[in-house]
Write an enzyme that holds these catalytic residues in place. Structure first.
Site, short mmCIF file in Angstrom:
data_model
loop_
_atom_site.label_atom_id
_atom_site.label_comp_id
_atom_site.label_asym_id
_atom_site.label_seq_id
_atom_site.Cartn_x
_atom_site.Cartn_y
_atom_site.Cartn_z
N HIS A 2 0.25 8.86 6.92
CA HIS A 2 1.24 8.16 7.76
C HIS A 2 2.27 9.10 8.35
CE1 HIS A 2 0.04 4.78 4.96
NE2 HIS A 2 -0.25 4.30 6.16
N LYS A 60 0.86 -1.19 0.00
CA LYS A 60 0.00 0.00 0.00
C LYS A 60 0.90 1.24 0.00
CE LYS A 60 -4.27 -1.65 0.66
NZ LYS A 60 -4.73 -2.03 2.01
N HIS A 65 1.13 7.20 2.41
CA HIS A 65 0.55 8.50 2.08
C HIS A 65 0.71 9.48 3.23
CE1 HIS A 65 -3.01 7.62 4.49
NE2 HIS A 65 -3.05 6.44 3.91
N1 ARG Z 1 -1.20 -1.10 10.01
C1 ARG Z 1 -2.20 -0.46 10.81
C2 ARG Z 1 -2.92 0.60 9.98
O1 ARG Z 1 -2.39 1.07 9.00
C3 ARG Z 1 -1.64 0.19 12.03
C4 ARG Z 1 -1.05 -0.75 13.03
C5 ARG Z 1 -0.86 -0.11 14.36
N2 ARG Z 1 -0.28 -0.96 15.35
C6 ARG Z 1 -0.88 -1.97 15.96
N3 ARG Z 1 -0.20 -2.69 16.81
N4 ARG Z 1 -2.16 -2.22 15.77
O2 ARG Z 1 -4.03 0.95 10.33
#
Ligand code: ARG
Length: 563
Positions: free
Chosen positions: A129, A123, A126
Protein backbone atom coordinates in the site's frame (compact mmCIF):
# COMPACT_ATOMS: atom_id res chain seq x y z
CA UNK A 1 8.80 33.73 -17.63
CA UNK A 2 11.35 31.06 -18.44
CA UNK A 3 14.22 31.47 -20.84
CA UNK A 4 12.93 29.12 -23.48
CA UNK A 5 9.74 31.13 -23.77
CA UNK A 6 11.66 34.40 -23.92
CA UNK A 7 14.03 33.12 -26.59
CA UNK A 8 11.06 31.70 -28.46
CA UNK A 9 9.42 35.11 -28.53
CA UNK A 10 12.58 36.74 -29.82
CA UNK A 11 12.90 34.10 -32.53
CA UNK A 12 9.22 34.41 -33.46
CA UNK A 13 9.72 38.11 -33.95
CA UNK A 14 12.93 37.84 -35.97
CA UNK A 15 11.57 35.07 -38.20
CA UNK A 16 7.97 36.30 -38.35
CA UNK A 17 6.99 32.87 -37.14
CA UNK A 18 5.02 31.32 -34.31
CA UNK A 19 5.76 28.73 -31.66
CA UNK A 20 9.55 28.71 -32.00
CA UNK A 21 9.86 28.14 -28.25
CA UNK A 22 8.56 24.58 -28.61
CA UNK A 23 11.47 23.65 -30.87
CA UNK A 24 14.21 24.98 -28.63
CA UNK A 25 16.47 22.26 -27.32
CA UNK A 26 18.94 22.10 -24.46
CA UNK A 27 22.12 20.55 -25.91
CA UNK A 28 23.85 17.99 -23.73
CA UNK A 29 27.22 19.23 -24.99
CA UNK A 30 28.00 22.58 -23.36
CA UNK A 31 30.11 23.56 -26.41
CA UNK A 32 26.85 23.81 -28.35
CA UNK A 33 25.46 26.42 -26.02
CA UNK A 34 22.81 26.34 -23.34
CA UNK A 35 19.91 26.48 -25.76
CA UNK A 36 19.80 25.52 -29.41
CA UNK A 37 17.21 26.28 -32.04
CA UNK A 38 17.02 24.01 -35.12
CA UNK A 39 15.96 26.07 -38.14
CA UNK A 40 14.37 23.30 -40.22
CA UNK A 41 10.84 24.29 -39.35
CA UNK A 42 11.39 27.76 -40.88
CA UNK A 43 12.64 26.49 -44.26
CA UNK A 44 9.21 26.52 -45.84
CA UNK A 45 8.13 30.00 -44.84
CA UNK A 46 11.53 31.63 -45.24
CA UNK A 47 12.29 29.79 -48.47
CA UNK A 48 15.92 29.21 -47.62
CA UNK A 49 18.14 26.33 -46.61
CA UNK A 50 18.23 25.89 -42.81
CA UNK A 51 21.99 26.75 -42.45
CA UNK A 52 21.37 30.00 -44.32
CA UNK A 53 18.42 30.79 -42.04
CA UNK A 54 20.57 30.10 -38.98
CA UNK A 55 23.23 32.53 -40.28
CA UNK A 56 20.74 35.23 -41.05
CA UNK A 57 18.74 35.01 -37.83
CA UNK A 58 21.84 34.82 -35.64
CA UNK A 59 22.81 38.23 -37.03
CA UNK A 60 19.39 39.76 -36.90
CA UNK A 61 18.26 38.74 -33.40
CA UNK A 62 18.28 41.32 -30.64
CA UNK A 63 20.54 39.81 -28.04
CA UNK A 64 18.79 39.80 -24.64
CA UNK A 65 20.78 40.61 -21.51
CA UNK A 66 20.83 37.04 -20.25
CA UNK A 67 22.55 35.81 -23.40
CA UNK A 68 26.31 36.29 -23.77
CA UNK A 69 26.79 34.91 -27.26
CA UNK A 70 24.73 33.74 -30.24
CA UNK A 71 26.32 31.41 -32.78
CA UNK A 72 25.10 29.81 -35.99
CA UNK A 73 26.42 26.26 -36.45
CA UNK A 74 25.03 24.41 -39.46
CA UNK A 75 21.25 24.49 -39.27
CA UNK A 76 21.32 25.45 -35.58
CA UNK A 77 21.38 28.71 -33.72
CA UNK A 78 23.17 28.20 -30.41
CA UNK A 79 22.61 30.49 -27.45
CA UNK A 80 25.12 30.86 -24.64
CA UNK A 81 23.84 32.20 -21.34
CA UNK A 82 25.55 35.08 -19.62
CA UNK A 83 26.19 33.09 -16.47
CA UNK A 84 26.32 36.04 -14.10
CA UNK A 85 23.11 37.59 -15.41
CA UNK A 86 21.47 34.18 -15.43
CA UNK A 87 22.55 33.67 -11.83
CA UNK A 88 21.20 37.03 -10.76
CA UNK A 89 17.86 36.55 -12.48
CA UNK A 90 17.37 33.02 -11.28
CA UNK A 91 18.40 33.61 -7.69
CA UNK A 92 16.54 36.84 -7.16
CA UNK A 93 13.34 35.41 -8.63
CA UNK A 94 13.54 32.29 -6.50
CA UNK A 95 14.57 34.08 -3.35
CA UNK A 96 11.77 36.57 -3.61
CA UNK A 97 9.20 33.82 -4.12
CA UNK A 98 10.59 31.94 -1.12
CA UNK A 99 8.43 28.95 -0.25
CA UNK A 100 6.19 29.80 -3.15
CA UNK A 101 8.85 29.35 -5.80
CA UNK A 102 7.25 27.11 -8.44
CA UNK A 103 3.72 27.71 -7.17
CA UNK A 104 1.17 28.70 -9.78
CA UNK A 105 -2.53 29.25 -10.31
CA UNK A 106 -2.73 27.36 -13.57
CA UNK A 107 -5.32 25.04 -12.02
CA UNK A 108 -7.55 27.75 -10.58
CA UNK A 109 -11.20 26.69 -10.55
CA UNK A 110 -10.42 23.10 -11.52
CA UNK A 111 -11.16 20.22 -9.19
CA UNK A 112 -9.12 17.04 -9.33
CA UNK A 113 -10.52 14.02 -7.53
CA UNK A 114 -7.94 11.48 -6.38
CA UNK A 115 -8.69 8.02 -5.12
CA UNK A 116 -5.64 6.72 -3.26
CA UNK A 117 -4.57 4.42 -0.46
CA UNK A 118 -8.14 3.01 -0.43
CA UNK A 119 -7.52 0.39 2.22
CA UNK A 120 -9.56 -2.67 3.07
CA UNK A 121 -11.25 -2.94 6.45
CA UNK A 122 -9.83 -5.51 8.87
CA UNK A 123 -6.82 -6.15 6.62
CA UNK A 124 -3.25 -5.20 7.43
CA UNK A 125 -1.70 -2.16 5.80
CA UNK A 126 1.24 -3.80 4.11
CA UNK A 127 4.13 -2.47 2.12
CA UNK A 128 2.12 -2.99 -1.08
CA UNK A 129 0.00 0.00 0.00
CA UNK A 130 3.03 2.24 0.16
CA UNK A 131 2.97 3.24 -3.51
CA UNK A 132 -0.67 4.24 -3.73
CA UNK A 133 -0.42 6.18 -0.49
CA UNK A 134 2.84 7.96 -1.32
CA UNK A 135 1.87 8.68 -4.93
CA UNK A 136 -1.58 9.93 -3.98
CA UNK A 137 -0.26 12.15 -1.23
CA UNK A 138 2.38 13.61 -3.50
CA UNK A 139 -0.03 14.22 -6.38
CA UNK A 140 -2.41 15.86 -3.92
CA UNK A 141 0.31 18.30 -2.91
CA UNK A 142 1.51 18.88 -6.48
CA UNK A 143 -1.96 19.65 -7.84
CA UNK A 144 -2.69 21.88 -4.91
CA UNK A 145 0.63 23.76 -5.38
CA UNK A 146 -0.37 24.41 -8.99
CA UNK A 147 -3.67 25.96 -7.96
CA UNK A 148 -6.00 23.01 -8.56
CA UNK A 149 -8.55 22.03 -5.93
CA UNK A 150 -7.71 18.46 -4.99
CA UNK A 151 -10.19 16.11 -3.33
CA UNK A 152 -8.53 13.13 -1.67
CA UNK A 153 -10.72 10.06 -1.33
CA UNK A 154 -9.99 6.89 0.59
CA UNK A 155 -12.36 4.48 -1.18
CA UNK A 156 -12.56 2.03 1.70
CA UNK A 157 -12.93 -1.66 0.94
CA UNK A 158 -15.76 -2.07 3.40
CA UNK A 159 -18.11 -4.35 1.55
CA UNK A 160 -18.20 -8.02 0.72
CA UNK A 161 -19.00 -11.51 1.96
CA UNK A 162 -15.76 -11.65 3.96
CA UNK A 163 -17.37 -9.38 6.54
CA UNK A 164 -20.08 -12.00 7.11
CA UNK A 165 -17.29 -14.46 7.83
CA UNK A 166 -15.62 -12.08 10.20
CA UNK A 167 -18.82 -11.50 12.18
CA UNK A 168 -19.47 -15.24 12.36
CA UNK A 169 -15.99 -15.82 13.73
CA UNK A 170 -16.34 -12.94 16.14
CA UNK A 171 -19.66 -14.22 17.47
CA UNK A 172 -18.26 -17.71 17.95
CA UNK A 173 -14.78 -17.09 19.28
CA UNK A 174 -14.21 -13.37 19.58
CA UNK A 175 -13.51 -11.46 22.75
CA UNK A 176 -14.18 -7.77 23.04
CA UNK A 177 -11.06 -6.97 24.97
CA UNK A 178 -8.96 -8.69 22.32
CA UNK A 179 -10.52 -6.64 19.54
CA UNK A 180 -9.55 -3.46 21.34
CA UNK A 181 -6.05 -4.64 22.06
CA UNK A 182 -5.23 -6.80 19.08
CA UNK A 183 -6.76 -4.55 16.43
CA UNK A 184 -6.25 -5.63 12.85
CA UNK A 185 -3.98 -8.53 13.78
CA UNK A 186 -6.68 -9.97 15.97
CA UNK A 187 -9.34 -9.55 13.30
CA UNK A 188 -7.03 -11.32 10.84
CA UNK A 189 -6.59 -14.21 13.25
CA UNK A 190 -10.35 -14.56 13.58
CA UNK A 191 -10.62 -14.59 9.83
CA UNK A 192 -7.93 -17.26 9.50
CA UNK A 193 -9.63 -19.38 12.14
CA UNK A 194 -12.92 -19.10 10.26
CA UNK A 195 -11.33 -20.58 7.14
CA UNK A 196 -9.74 -23.42 9.07
CA UNK A 197 -12.96 -24.34 10.82
CA UNK A 198 -15.17 -23.86 7.77
CA UNK A 199 -13.19 -26.55 5.95
CA UNK A 200 -14.33 -29.05 8.57
CA UNK A 201 -17.75 -27.53 9.08
CA UNK A 202 -19.31 -26.08 5.89
CA UNK A 203 -22.37 -24.91 7.82
CA UNK A 204 -20.22 -21.97 8.93
CA UNK A 205 -20.31 -20.65 5.39
CA UNK A 206 -24.09 -20.53 5.51
CA UNK A 207 -23.90 -18.66 8.76
CA UNK A 208 -21.46 -16.20 7.23
CA UNK A 209 -23.76 -15.64 4.27
CA UNK A 210 -26.61 -15.01 6.68
CA UNK A 211 -24.59 -12.42 8.58
CA UNK A 212 -23.62 -10.66 5.41
CA UNK A 213 -27.26 -10.61 4.35
CA UNK A 214 -28.00 -8.98 7.71
CA UNK A 215 -25.46 -6.26 7.03
CA UNK A 216 -27.03 -5.69 3.64
CA UNK A 217 -30.50 -5.51 5.16
CA UNK A 218 -29.37 -3.01 7.76
CA UNK A 219 -29.73 -5.29 10.79
CA UNK A 220 -28.79 -3.29 13.87
CA UNK A 221 -26.54 -5.84 15.55
CA UNK A 222 -24.71 -6.74 12.36
CA UNK A 223 -24.10 -3.10 11.52
CA UNK A 224 -22.90 -2.32 15.02
CA UNK A 225 -20.31 -5.12 14.98
CA UNK A 226 -19.21 -4.18 11.51
CA UNK A 227 -18.90 -0.52 12.45
CA UNK A 228 -16.71 -1.55 15.34
CA UNK A 229 -14.29 -3.36 13.00
CA UNK A 230 -14.29 -0.36 10.76
CA UNK A 231 -13.55 2.13 13.54
CA UNK A 232 -10.81 -0.11 14.85
CA UNK A 233 -9.14 -0.38 11.44
CA UNK A 234 -9.33 3.34 10.80
CA UNK A 235 -7.97 4.17 14.23
CA UNK A 236 -5.02 1.86 13.74
CA UNK A 237 -4.23 2.96 10.20
CA UNK A 238 -4.87 6.58 11.15
CA UNK A 239 -1.69 6.46 13.21
CA UNK A 240 0.24 5.49 10.11
CA UNK A 241 -1.37 8.27 8.12
CA UNK A 242 -0.32 10.71 10.83
CA UNK A 243 3.23 9.43 10.71
CA UNK A 244 3.23 9.78 6.92
CA UNK A 245 1.46 13.15 7.08
CA UNK A 246 -1.21 11.90 4.68
CA UNK A 247 -4.77 13.24 4.71
CA UNK A 248 -8.10 12.60 3.05
CA UNK A 249 -11.10 14.77 2.39
CA UNK A 250 -13.44 11.80 2.26
CA UNK A 251 -13.58 8.22 3.47
CA UNK A 252 -16.59 7.31 1.36
CA UNK A 253 -15.91 3.68 0.54
CA UNK A 254 -17.69 0.82 -1.13
CA UNK A 255 -20.54 0.60 1.38
CA UNK A 256 -21.30 4.28 0.89
CA UNK A 257 -22.64 3.36 -2.54
CA UNK A 258 -25.16 0.77 -1.33
CA UNK A 259 -28.07 3.07 -2.05
CA UNK A 260 -26.49 4.79 -5.03
CA UNK A 261 -26.19 1.93 -7.49
CA UNK A 262 -29.83 1.44 -8.43
CA UNK A 263 -30.21 4.65 -10.46
CA UNK A 264 -27.13 3.74 -12.49
CA UNK A 265 -28.37 0.20 -13.05
CA UNK A 266 -31.74 1.63 -14.12
CA UNK A 267 -30.04 3.96 -16.55
CA UNK A 268 -28.01 1.11 -18.05
CA UNK A 269 -31.23 -0.80 -18.50
CA UNK A 270 -33.06 2.14 -20.05
CA UNK A 271 -30.22 2.62 -22.49
CA UNK A 272 -30.43 -1.07 -23.39
CA UNK A 273 -26.88 -1.67 -22.33
CA UNK A 274 -27.53 -4.49 -19.86
CA UNK A 275 -27.34 -7.91 -21.44
CA UNK A 276 -28.01 -11.24 -19.79
CA UNK A 277 -25.11 -13.65 -19.79
CA UNK A 278 -25.36 -16.99 -17.97
CA UNK A 279 -27.91 -15.46 -15.64
CA UNK A 280 -25.76 -12.44 -14.82
CA UNK A 281 -26.18 -8.89 -16.14
CA UNK A 282 -23.25 -7.51 -18.12
CA UNK A 283 -22.35 -4.61 -20.40
CA UNK A 284 -20.79 -5.82 -23.66
CA UNK A 285 -17.61 -3.99 -24.55
CA UNK A 286 -16.52 -5.71 -27.78
CA UNK A 287 -16.18 -2.38 -29.59
CA UNK A 288 -13.57 -1.41 -26.98
CA UNK A 289 -11.77 -4.73 -27.39
CA UNK A 290 -12.59 -5.57 -23.81
CA UNK A 291 -14.37 -8.47 -22.14
CA UNK A 292 -17.89 -7.72 -20.84
CA UNK A 293 -18.18 -5.81 -17.58
CA UNK A 294 -20.13 -7.73 -14.94
CA UNK A 295 -22.72 -5.49 -13.26
CA UNK A 296 -25.04 -7.87 -11.38
CA UNK A 297 -24.34 -11.43 -10.33
CA UNK A 298 -26.77 -14.22 -10.95
CA UNK A 299 -28.30 -13.75 -7.51
CA UNK A 300 -28.78 -10.05 -8.18
CA UNK A 301 -25.94 -8.87 -5.93
CA UNK A 302 -23.61 -6.10 -6.97
CA UNK A 303 -19.87 -6.17 -7.53
CA UNK A 304 -16.74 -4.08 -7.05
CA UNK A 305 -17.33 -2.66 -10.55
CA UNK A 306 -20.96 -1.76 -9.81
CA UNK A 307 -19.81 0.24 -6.79
CA UNK A 308 -17.09 1.96 -8.77
CA UNK A 309 -19.62 2.85 -11.42
CA UNK A 310 -21.89 4.47 -8.82
CA UNK A 311 -18.84 6.17 -7.27
CA UNK A 312 -17.80 7.67 -10.62
CA UNK A 313 -21.23 9.28 -11.06
CA UNK A 314 -21.33 10.41 -7.47
CA UNK A 315 -17.93 12.08 -7.86
CA UNK A 316 -18.88 13.76 -11.11
CA UNK A 317 -22.13 15.09 -9.61
CA UNK A 318 -20.65 16.09 -6.28
CA UNK A 319 -17.33 17.61 -7.34
CA UNK A 320 -17.83 18.27 -11.04
CA UNK A 321 -14.24 17.20 -11.52
CA UNK A 322 -11.88 18.37 -14.21
CA UNK A 323 -9.97 15.14 -13.74
CA UNK A 324 -10.65 12.05 -11.69
CA UNK A 325 -7.61 9.94 -10.85
CA UNK A 326 -7.50 6.37 -9.56
CA UNK A 327 -4.13 5.66 -8.02
CA UNK A 328 -4.29 1.89 -8.01
CA UNK A 329 -1.85 -0.93 -8.92
CA UNK A 330 -1.63 -2.16 -12.50
CA UNK A 331 -3.30 -5.44 -11.51
CA UNK A 332 -6.52 -3.50 -11.86
CA UNK A 333 -5.81 -2.21 -15.40
CA UNK A 334 -8.66 -4.22 -16.87
CA UNK A 335 -11.13 -3.13 -14.20
CA UNK A 336 -10.54 0.55 -14.88
CA UNK A 337 -10.53 0.15 -18.65
CA UNK A 338 -13.93 -1.48 -18.34
CA UNK A 339 -15.22 1.13 -15.94
CA UNK A 340 -14.24 4.01 -18.23
CA UNK A 341 -15.59 2.17 -21.28
CA UNK A 342 -19.00 1.59 -19.66
CA UNK A 343 -19.33 5.28 -18.85
CA UNK A 344 -18.25 6.20 -22.35
CA UNK A 345 -20.78 3.78 -23.78
CA UNK A 346 -23.48 5.41 -21.66
CA UNK A 347 -22.69 8.55 -23.64
CA UNK A 348 -20.77 10.62 -21.09
CA UNK A 349 -17.83 12.46 -22.58
CA UNK A 350 -16.32 12.99 -19.14
CA UNK A 351 -15.25 9.36 -19.27
CA UNK A 352 -12.17 10.87 -20.89
CA UNK A 353 -11.39 12.90 -17.80
CA UNK A 354 -10.88 9.79 -15.69
CA UNK A 355 -7.46 8.26 -15.51
CA UNK A 356 -6.04 5.12 -13.99
CA UNK A 357 -2.73 6.24 -12.49
CA UNK A 358 -1.28 2.76 -12.20
CA UNK A 359 1.96 1.53 -10.69
CA UNK A 360 4.09 -1.58 -10.21
CA UNK A 361 4.61 -3.94 -7.34
CA UNK A 362 6.81 -3.57 -4.29
CA UNK A 363 8.77 -6.59 -3.19
CA UNK A 364 11.50 -7.06 -0.66
CA UNK A 365 15.08 -7.75 -1.66
CA UNK A 366 15.31 -10.50 0.94
CA UNK A 367 12.62 -12.80 -0.45
CA UNK A 368 9.27 -11.98 -1.96
CA UNK A 369 6.24 -11.40 0.13
CA UNK A 370 2.99 -13.16 -0.23
CA UNK A 371 -0.22 -12.36 1.58
CA UNK A 372 -1.50 -15.86 1.05
CA UNK A 373 1.38 -17.47 2.88
CA UNK A 374 1.02 -14.91 5.63
CA UNK A 375 4.31 -13.25 4.67
CA UNK A 376 2.92 -9.78 4.80
CA UNK A 377 5.41 -7.08 5.46
CA UNK A 378 3.54 -4.45 7.37
CA UNK A 379 4.25 -0.86 6.47
CA UNK A 380 4.22 -0.01 10.15
CA UNK A 381 7.11 -2.41 10.78
CA UNK A 382 9.04 -1.05 7.81
CA UNK A 383 8.63 2.54 9.00
CA UNK A 384 9.52 1.66 12.57
CA UNK A 385 12.62 -0.15 11.45
CA UNK A 386 13.64 2.73 9.22
CA UNK A 387 13.24 5.13 12.14
CA UNK A 388 15.21 2.86 14.49
CA UNK A 389 18.04 2.38 11.99
CA UNK A 390 18.21 6.12 11.43
CA UNK A 391 18.19 6.76 15.16
CA UNK A 392 21.23 4.49 15.52
CA UNK A 393 23.02 6.23 12.65
CA UNK A 394 22.39 9.63 14.22
CA UNK A 395 23.67 8.42 17.56
CA UNK A 396 26.85 7.36 15.81
CA UNK A 397 27.38 10.31 13.47
CA UNK A 398 25.83 13.28 15.29
CA UNK A 399 25.70 12.43 18.98
CA UNK A 400 25.19 16.09 19.90
CA UNK A 401 22.14 16.70 17.75
CA UNK A 402 19.07 18.09 19.51
CA UNK A 403 15.63 16.58 18.69
CA UNK A 404 17.15 13.24 17.72
CA UNK A 405 13.77 11.53 17.78
CA UNK A 406 12.00 13.94 15.56
CA UNK A 407 14.90 14.04 13.08
CA UNK A 408 15.05 10.22 13.06
CA UNK A 409 11.33 10.23 12.26
CA UNK A 410 11.70 12.68 9.40
CA UNK A 411 14.63 10.81 7.87
CA UNK A 412 13.38 7.27 8.44
CA UNK A 413 9.90 7.93 7.08
CA UNK A 414 11.30 10.16 4.34
CA UNK A 415 13.68 7.43 3.18
CA UNK A 416 10.85 4.93 2.74
CA UNK A 417 8.54 7.39 0.97
CA UNK A 418 11.37 8.64 -1.23
CA UNK A 419 12.15 5.10 -2.36
CA UNK A 420 8.54 4.70 -3.47
CA UNK A 421 8.72 7.87 -5.56
CA UNK A 422 12.15 7.44 -7.15
CA UNK A 423 11.21 5.72 -10.38
CA UNK A 424 8.57 5.84 -13.05
CA UNK A 425 5.35 4.51 -11.54
CA UNK A 426 5.01 1.43 -13.65
CA UNK A 427 8.35 -0.05 -12.64
CA UNK A 428 8.25 -2.78 -10.04
CA UNK A 429 10.18 -1.77 -6.95
CA UNK A 430 12.54 -3.98 -5.00
CA UNK A 431 12.79 -2.60 -1.53
CA UNK A 432 16.36 -2.84 -0.28
CA UNK A 433 17.24 -1.50 3.16
CA UNK A 434 20.86 -0.73 2.43
CA UNK A 435 19.96 1.33 -0.57
CA UNK A 436 17.00 3.14 0.97
CA UNK A 437 18.93 4.43 3.98
CA UNK A 438 22.19 5.15 2.19
CA UNK A 439 23.28 8.73 2.77
CA UNK A 440 25.37 8.77 -0.42
CA UNK A 441 23.10 7.17 -2.99
CA UNK A 442 20.20 8.76 -4.80
CA UNK A 443 18.10 8.57 -1.66
CA UNK A 444 15.91 10.61 0.62
CA UNK A 445 18.56 10.93 3.33
CA UNK A 446 21.08 12.14 0.75
CA UNK A 447 18.78 14.92 -0.44
CA UNK A 448 17.76 15.83 3.10
CA UNK A 449 21.42 15.89 4.06
CA UNK A 450 22.24 18.30 1.25
CA UNK A 451 19.45 20.56 2.45
CA UNK A 452 20.75 20.47 6.04
CA UNK A 453 24.29 21.14 4.83
CA UNK A 454 23.16 24.30 2.99
CA UNK A 455 21.31 25.47 6.10
CA UNK A 456 24.40 24.84 8.19
CA UNK A 457 26.50 26.93 5.81
CA UNK A 458 24.02 29.76 6.16
CA UNK A 459 24.08 29.49 9.94
CA UNK A 460 27.84 29.55 9.89
CA UNK A 461 27.86 32.66 7.73
CA UNK A 462 25.58 34.53 10.15
CA UNK A 463 23.66 37.60 9.10
CA UNK A 464 26.40 39.88 7.87
CA UNK A 465 25.97 39.31 4.15
CA UNK A 466 23.97 41.71 2.06
CA UNK A 467 22.46 39.94 -0.93
CA UNK A 468 21.79 43.30 -2.57
CA UNK A 469 25.54 43.72 -3.06
CA UNK A 470 26.12 40.20 -4.34
CA UNK A 471 28.75 39.85 -7.03
CA UNK A 472 27.40 37.20 -9.38
CA UNK A 473 30.66 36.75 -11.24
CA UNK A 474 31.38 34.38 -8.33
CA UNK A 475 28.91 32.06 -10.02
CA UNK A 476 30.37 32.40 -13.48
CA UNK A 477 31.47 28.77 -13.69
CA UNK A 478 30.03 25.50 -14.93
CA UNK A 479 29.53 24.02 -11.46
CA UNK A 480 27.34 26.92 -10.35
CA UNK A 481 25.59 26.95 -13.71
CA UNK A 482 24.55 23.32 -13.29
CA UNK A 483 22.93 24.19 -9.94
CA UNK A 484 21.29 27.30 -11.34
CA UNK A 485 19.82 25.55 -14.32
CA UNK A 486 18.31 22.97 -12.03
CA UNK A 487 16.76 25.74 -9.95
CA UNK A 488 15.53 27.63 -12.96
CA UNK A 489 13.78 24.56 -14.41
CA UNK A 490 12.24 23.45 -11.09
CA UNK A 491 8.81 25.05 -11.74
CA UNK A 492 8.72 23.31 -15.09
CA UNK A 493 9.51 19.95 -13.48
CA UNK A 494 6.50 20.35 -11.17
CA UNK A 495 4.21 21.02 -14.10
CA UNK A 496 5.55 17.99 -15.96
CA UNK A 497 5.05 15.83 -12.87
CA UNK A 498 1.44 17.01 -12.73
CA UNK A 499 0.78 16.51 -16.46
CA UNK A 500 2.10 12.95 -16.39
CA UNK A 501 0.99 12.19 -12.84
CA UNK A 502 4.60 11.20 -12.16
CA UNK A 503 5.97 12.57 -8.88
CA UNK A 504 9.33 10.92 -9.64
CA UNK A 505 10.02 13.82 -12.03
CA UNK A 506 10.21 16.01 -8.93
CA UNK A 507 12.26 13.36 -7.11
CA UNK A 508 14.83 13.16 -9.93
CA UNK A 509 14.95 16.90 -10.20
CA UNK A 510 15.92 17.45 -6.58
CA UNK A 511 18.33 14.50 -6.57
CA UNK A 512 20.21 16.17 -9.41
CA UNK A 513 20.01 19.54 -7.74
CA UNK A 514 21.56 18.00 -4.62
CA UNK A 515 24.30 16.31 -6.64
CA UNK A 516 25.21 19.51 -8.49
CA UNK A 517 25.18 21.50 -5.26
CA UNK A 518 27.51 19.01 -3.61
CA UNK A 519 29.89 19.18 -6.54
CA UNK A 520 29.89 22.95 -6.32
CA UNK A 521 30.49 22.75 -2.59
CA UNK A 522 33.47 20.41 -2.95
CA UNK A 523 35.16 22.42 -5.67
CA UNK A 524 34.51 25.98 -4.51
CA UNK A 525 34.95 27.76 -1.24
CA UNK A 526 31.64 29.29 -0.30
CA UNK A 527 32.71 31.65 2.48
CA UNK A 528 35.88 33.65 1.92
CA UNK A 529 37.18 37.21 2.40
CA UNK A 530 35.36 38.63 -0.59
CA UNK A 531 32.04 39.64 0.97
CA UNK A 532 30.22 40.35 -2.32
CA UNK A 533 31.21 37.06 -3.88
CA UNK A 534 30.44 35.20 -0.68
CA UNK A 535 26.99 36.81 -0.71
CA UNK A 536 26.32 35.41 -4.17
CA UNK A 537 27.46 31.92 -3.17
CA UNK A 538 25.36 32.02 -0.01
CA UNK A 539 22.38 33.03 -2.09
CA UNK A 540 22.97 29.95 -4.18
CA UNK A 541 23.04 27.82 -1.03
CA UNK A 542 19.87 29.41 0.35
CA UNK A 543 17.87 29.06 -2.83
CA UNK A 544 19.09 25.49 -3.24
CA UNK A 545 17.94 24.67 0.28
CA UNK A 546 14.55 26.31 -0.30
CA UNK A 547 14.08 24.49 -3.58
CA UNK A 548 14.99 21.11 -2.10
CA UNK A 549 12.65 21.78 0.79
CA UNK A 550 9.75 22.59 -1.52
CA UNK A 551 10.56 19.56 -3.67
CA UNK A 552 10.57 17.29 -0.63
CA UNK A 553 7.34 18.86 0.59
CA UNK A 554 5.73 18.01 -2.75
CA UNK A 555 6.78 14.40 -2.23
CA UNK A 556 5.35 14.39 1.29
CA UNK A 557 8.76 14.43 2.99
CA UNK A 558 10.10 16.74 5.69
CA UNK A 559 13.37 18.62 5.47
CA UNK A 560 15.03 18.97 8.90
CA UNK A 561 17.42 21.90 9.24
CA UNK A 562 20.00 19.85 11.09
CA UNK A 563 20.86 16.19 10.93
N1 ARG B 1 -9.53 -1.46 -1.96
C1 ARG B 1 -9.04 -1.77 -3.26
C2 ARG B 1 -7.86 -2.74 -3.17
O1 ARG B 1 -7.23 -2.83 -2.13
C3 ARG B 1 -8.58 -0.55 -4.01
C4 ARG B 1 -9.67 0.42 -4.35
C5 ARG B 1 -9.24 1.40 -5.39
N2 ARG B 1 -10.24 2.37 -5.72
C6 ARG B 1 -11.34 2.15 -6.42
N3 ARG B 1 -12.18 3.13 -6.61
N4 ARG B 1 -11.56 0.98 -6.98
O2 ARG B 1 -7.58 -3.41 -4.14
Amino acid sequence: MDYKTLLGQILDKAAAAEGCAEAIETPSDAALGDYAFPCFRLAKTMRMAPPKIAQELAQKIEQPAFIAKIEAVGPYINFFLDKAVFAENTLSTALEAGENYGRSDMGAGKTVVMDYSSINIAKPFHIGHLSTTALGNSLYRIYSFLGFTPVGINHLGDWGTQFGKLITAYKLWGEDACVDEGGIDYMMSLYVRFHEEAEKNPALDDEARAWFKKIEDGDEEALAIFQRFKDMTLREIGKLYDLLDVHFDSYAGESFYNDKMQPVIDELREKNLLVESEGAQVVELTEYDLPPCLILKRDGTTLYATRDLAAAFYRKNTYNFYKSLYIVAYQQNLHFKQLFAVIDKMGYSWAQDMEHVNFGMVSLADGSMSTRKGHVVKLKDVLEQAIAKTRALIEEKSPDLADKDSVANDIGVGAVVFSALSNGRIKDIVFDWDRVLNFDGETGPYVQYTHARCRSLLRKAGNGYDYACADYTALDNDDALAVLRQIESFPDAIVRAMTKNEPYLVTRHIVHLAQYMNKFYYDHRVIDDDREKTAARLMLAEVTANTIKTGLYLLGIKAPDRM
